[in-house]
Design a protein around this motif. Structure first.
Motif, PDB file in Angstrom:
ATOM      1  N   LEU A  40       4.718-153.337  61.297  1.00 29.33           N
ATOM      2  CA  LEU A  40       5.973-153.773  61.052  1.00 29.33           C
ATOM      3  C   LEU A  40       6.487-154.624  60.300  1.00 29.33           C
ATOM      4  O   LEU A  40       7.578-154.791  59.272  1.00 29.33           O
ATOM      5  CB  LEU A  40       6.837-153.494  62.510  1.00 29.33           C
ATOM      6  N   LEU A  41       5.409-155.639  59.726  1.00 30.74           N
ATOM      7  CA  LEU A  41       5.585-156.861  58.922  1.00 30.74           C
ATOM      8  C   LEU A  41       5.712-155.842  57.529  1.00 30.74           C
ATOM      9  O   LEU A  41       7.047-156.356  56.280  1.00 30.74           O
ATOM     10  CB  LEU A  41       4.433-158.134  58.936  1.00 30.74           C
ATOM     11  N   GLU A  42       5.124-154.774  57.525  1.00 28.63           N
ATOM     12  CA  GLU A  42       4.972-154.924  55.754  1.00 28.63           C
ATOM     13  C   GLU A  42       6.089-153.595  55.890  1.00 28.63           C
ATOM     14  O   GLU A  42       6.980-153.956  54.629  1.00 28.63           O
ATOM     15  CB  GLU A  42       3.799-153.344  55.880  1.00 28.63           C
ATOM     16  N   PHE A  46       8.089-154.616  52.083  1.00 31.67           N
ATOM     17  CA  PHE A  46       8.651-153.373  50.683  1.00 31.67           C
ATOM     18  C   PHE A  46       8.812-151.849  51.908  1.00 31.67           C
ATOM     19  O   PHE A  46       9.000-150.854  50.816  1.00 31.67           O
ATOM     20  CB  PHE A  46       6.746-153.306  50.889  1.00 31.67           C
ATOM     21  N   HIS A  47       9.656-151.652  52.744  1.00 35.30           N
ATOM     22  CA  HIS A  47       9.949-150.709  52.932  1.00 35.30           C
ATOM     23  C   HIS A  47       9.282-149.259  52.813  1.00 35.30           C
ATOM     24  O   HIS A  47       9.717-148.408  53.110  1.00 35.30           O
ATOM     25  CB  HIS A  47      11.780-150.654  51.949  1.00 35.30           C
ATOM     26  N   VAL A  48       7.854-149.712  52.769  1.00 35.56           N
ATOM     27  CA  VAL A  48       7.508-148.366  53.052  1.00 35.56           C
ATOM     28  C   VAL A  48       5.837-149.043  54.630  1.00 35.56           C
ATOM     29  O   VAL A  48       5.431-150.081  54.657  1.00 35.56           O
ATOM     30  CB  VAL A  48       6.610-148.288  51.678  1.00 35.56           C
ATOM     31  N   ARG A  49       5.656-148.058  54.489  1.00 33.18           N
ATOM     32  CA  ARG A  49       4.008-148.280  55.431  1.00 33.18           C
ATOM     33  C   ARG A  49       3.285-147.522  54.344  1.00 33.18           C
ATOM     34  O   ARG A  49       2.445-146.359  54.038  1.00 33.18           O
ATOM     35  CB  ARG A  49       3.490-147.201  56.508  1.00 33.18           C
ATOM     36  N   LEU A  50       2.147-149.084  54.454  1.00 32.08           N
ATOM     37  CA  LEU A  50       0.799-148.907  53.161  1.00 32.08           C
ATOM     38  C   LEU A  50      -0.914-148.942  55.279  1.00 32.08           C
ATOM     39  O   LEU A  50      -1.443-148.374  54.427  1.00 32.08           O
ATOM     40  CB  LEU A  50       0.432-150.769  53.050  1.00 32.08           C
ATOM     41  N   HIS A  51      -0.291-148.962  56.068  1.00 27.88           N
ATOM     42  CA  HIS A  51      -1.433-148.959  56.946  1.00 27.88           C
ATOM     43  C   HIS A  51      -0.973-148.256  58.068  1.00 27.88           C
ATOM     44  O   HIS A  51       0.621-147.541  58.324  1.00 27.88           O
ATOM     45  CB  HIS A  51      -1.864-150.256  56.851  1.00 27.88           C
ATOM     46  N   ILE A 389       2.384-151.826  44.401  1.00 23.81           N
ATOM     47  CA  ILE A 389       3.286-153.173  44.356  1.00 23.81           C
ATOM     48  C   ILE A 389       2.523-154.398  43.486  1.00 23.81           C
ATOM     49  O   ILE A 389       2.354-154.176  43.757  1.00 23.81           O
ATOM     50  CB  ILE A 389       3.282-153.562  46.203  1.00 23.81           C
ATOM     51  N   VAL A 390       3.890-154.961  42.579  1.00 24.09           N
ATOM     52  CA  VAL A 390       3.285-155.517  41.772  1.00 24.09           C
ATOM     53  C   VAL A 390       3.911-156.906  42.632  1.00 24.09           C
ATOM     54  O   VAL A 390       4.583-157.085  43.417  1.00 24.09           O
ATOM     55  CB  VAL A 390       3.751-155.261  40.213  1.00 24.09           C
ATOM     56  N   ALA A 391       2.304-158.050  41.607  1.00 23.18           N
ATOM     57  CA  ALA A 391       3.034-159.581  42.639  1.00 23.18           C
ATOM     58  C   ALA A 391       4.855-159.358  41.652  1.00 23.18           C
ATOM     59  O   ALA A 391       5.174-159.173  41.477  1.00 23.18           O
ATOM     60  CB  ALA A 391       2.288-160.145  41.409  1.00 23.18           C
ATOM     61  N   PRO A 392       5.698-160.958  42.916  1.00 21.95           N
ATOM     62  CA  PRO A 392       6.516-161.315  43.408  1.00 21.95           C
ATOM     63  C   PRO A 392       7.279-161.196  42.047  1.00 21.95           C
ATOM     64  O   PRO A 392       6.387-162.348  41.567  1.00 21.95           O
ATOM     65  CB  PRO A 392       6.548-161.672  44.342  1.00 21.95           C
ATOM     66  N   ASP A 393       8.573-161.463  41.844  1.00 20.89           N
ATOM     67  CA  ASP A 393       9.053-162.066  40.833  1.00 20.89           C
ATOM     68  C   ASP A 393       9.254-163.094  40.932  1.00 20.89           C
ATOM     69  O   ASP A 393      10.371-163.091  42.300  1.00 20.89           O
ATOM     70  CB  ASP A 393      10.163-160.539  39.570  1.00 20.89           C
ATOM     71  N   PRO A 394      10.088-164.193  40.115  1.00 23.45           N
ATOM     72  CA  PRO A 394      10.610-165.228  40.699  1.00 23.45           C
ATOM     73  C   PRO A 394      11.837-164.921  40.939  1.00 23.45           C
ATOM     74  O   PRO A 394      13.201-166.297  41.920  1.00 23.45           O
ATOM     75  CB  PRO A 394      10.695-166.333  39.400  1.00 23.45           C
TER      76      PRO A 394
END
Length: 439
Positions: A40-42, A46-51, A389-394
């Motif tokens: 649920l946190l993912e 990220f609006h997708v399911r990674l696991h 999924i790239v590292a966050p942008d400032p």
């Protein structure tokens, strides 16, 4: 041969006994709730399911089953005296500790605390001489703390192996606030394994006698043996911003082995000289907390990995079965060019991909700093970032701050990830409340 037959028969009886114990089912349900919460946190971030929480529950169930059998064999040569009252006492202590923090679901904490309580009770022999309180205190006084600490040490050996093999398989990527208030990428790694243990305990008399004498218990084993089922849960939790999940899992595994060896040595010395029991119990608690503290301190001292370099976009995670996964892009690598265009932001990545909506060519820098050139057709329905999924942008306005989670908040199953925009002074406040689990 007679001993082997007795072991098999009593093992079957202990297996049936395990199926009637609620604690084993509680531990599996706890693991399911934990993994579901992480999924649920993912989705929220990220609006997708990674696991898949169902697949991960099944993997940890099988891993715990195999580890439980291995631990049972090892403990058979050590010898641990247990009663049904002792099992209930240990589990109730664990559940009470979980009300304060989920990571306290560890027998090192519960057994260590019971060892300290047993020492304190030795100063008050006449406390609670009747009723249910007397029964509880009598059970605590009768616990063989050195043997139980040896059991906790062997469980941590098993945990070290499972962390090495499976610890990184369900690492959850997060956007976190770094030391200087900037967004950085990181991973939250938390796994638990339910273990069924089949414990040999001395019998009052009758039946086969073991061909060996376990270390703990001494002459008590001369009257034969019984077998009891003990469901336990082992697990770990780590946060990392400075290394890949597999690297963090490998380091954690090595430290757990050292910790387990120290606790096992102290428990054996305490069996030989009882005044060391308190020291062994304190060591089980304090050294475990020391591992947690040192891991956090180490992360604070190291530079974050998942931040964008001067050139390119750093990959934080890759969606399973996505184009990026098929191309072989790994977390920690850097996407330098897309269709010949240098990319420095997600907007530039989208624009470069739209230059040729049917095909893409990538230049990716691997962990060794070498460039590799990848290409693939793009199909309808593919992820807009190829599944990377790239590292966050400032400029991203969302982050997670992991707060301590207790059993109550886990059952409540609430997730709050708050978004903040720049205030008039131009600074950005990034926080979340109950976004996940503290390590």
């Amino acid at each position: 041969m007679e001993t082997l037959v007795q072991l098999l028969m009593r093992g079957m009886d202990a297996g049936l006994q395990l199926l009637t114990q609620p604690f084993y089912y509680i531990s599996i349900l706890f693991v399911m709730l934990l993994y579901r919460r992480q999924v649920l946190l993912e989705r929220k971030l990220f609006h997708v399911r990674l696991h898949s929480w169902g697949l991960q529950t099944w993997r940890t169930f099988l891993g715990g089953l195999l580890a439980g059998l291995a631990v049972s064999v090892a403990v058979a040569f050590l010898g641990v005296s247990l009663s049904l009252g002792a099992i209930i006492c240990i589990w109730v202590t664990s559940l009470i500790l979980m009300l304060f923090h989920i990571r306290y679901l560890c027998f090192a904490y519960s057994i260590g605390l019971l060892g300290i309580l047993q020492f304190v009770l030795s100063w008050f022999p006449n406390l609670a001489t009747e009723g249910w309180a007397h029964a509880v205190l009598s059970t605590i006084r009768s616990l063989d703390i050195p043997a139980l600490l040896a059991l906790a040490a062997v469980l941590h050996f098993a945990e070290a192996v499972l962390v090495k093999l499976q610890g990184s398989s369900f690492a959850t990527p997060l956007f976190l606030e770094g030391k200087r208030g900037k967004l950085v990428g990181g991973y939250h790694m938390q796994s638990f394994w339910p273990l069924p243990l089949f414990m040999l305990v001395p019998a009052a008399g009758g039946g086969a006698v073991l061909p060996w004498t376990p270390f703990f218990g001494g002459d008590a084993w001369s009257g034969g043996f019984m077998m009891m089922a003990l469901p336990v849960v082992i697990g770990f939790g780590e946060m990392t911003q400075s290394m890949l999940p597999k690297e963090k899992a490998a380091i954690t595994s090595k430290r757990l082995i050292i910790y387990a060896a120290v606790v096992l040595a102290l428990s054996m010395l305490a069996e030989w000289w009882s005044p060391l029991t308190l020291i062994a119990a304190l060591a089980a608690l304090l050294l475990h907390e020391g591992l947690v503290w040192y891991s956090r301190y180490e992360e604070q001292q190291r530079s974050p990995v998942f931040v964008h370099p001067v050139r390119g976009l750093r990959v934080l995670a890759v969606l399973p079965d996505s184009p990026a996964h098929e191309l072989g892009i790994q977390p920690g690598e850097t996407i330098l060019k897309v269709n010949g265009t240098l990319v420095h932001s997600k907007e530039q990545l989208h624009g470069a991909l739209r230059q040729n909506p049917a095909f893409c060519k990538l230049e990716v820098q691997n962990h060794q700093g070498e460039s590799k050139f990848l290409q693939r057709a793009i199909y309808a329905g593919d992820h807009h970032q190829l599944g990377a999924i790239v590292a966050p942008d400032p400029r991203d306005g969302i982050a997670a701050r992991l707060k301590p989670v207790s059993l109550i908040t886990l059952l409540a199953n609430k997730l709050h990830v708050q978004k903040f925009r720049k205030d008039p002074a131009g600074e950005k406040a990034l926080r979340s409340e109950e976004a996940g689990f503290d390590s």
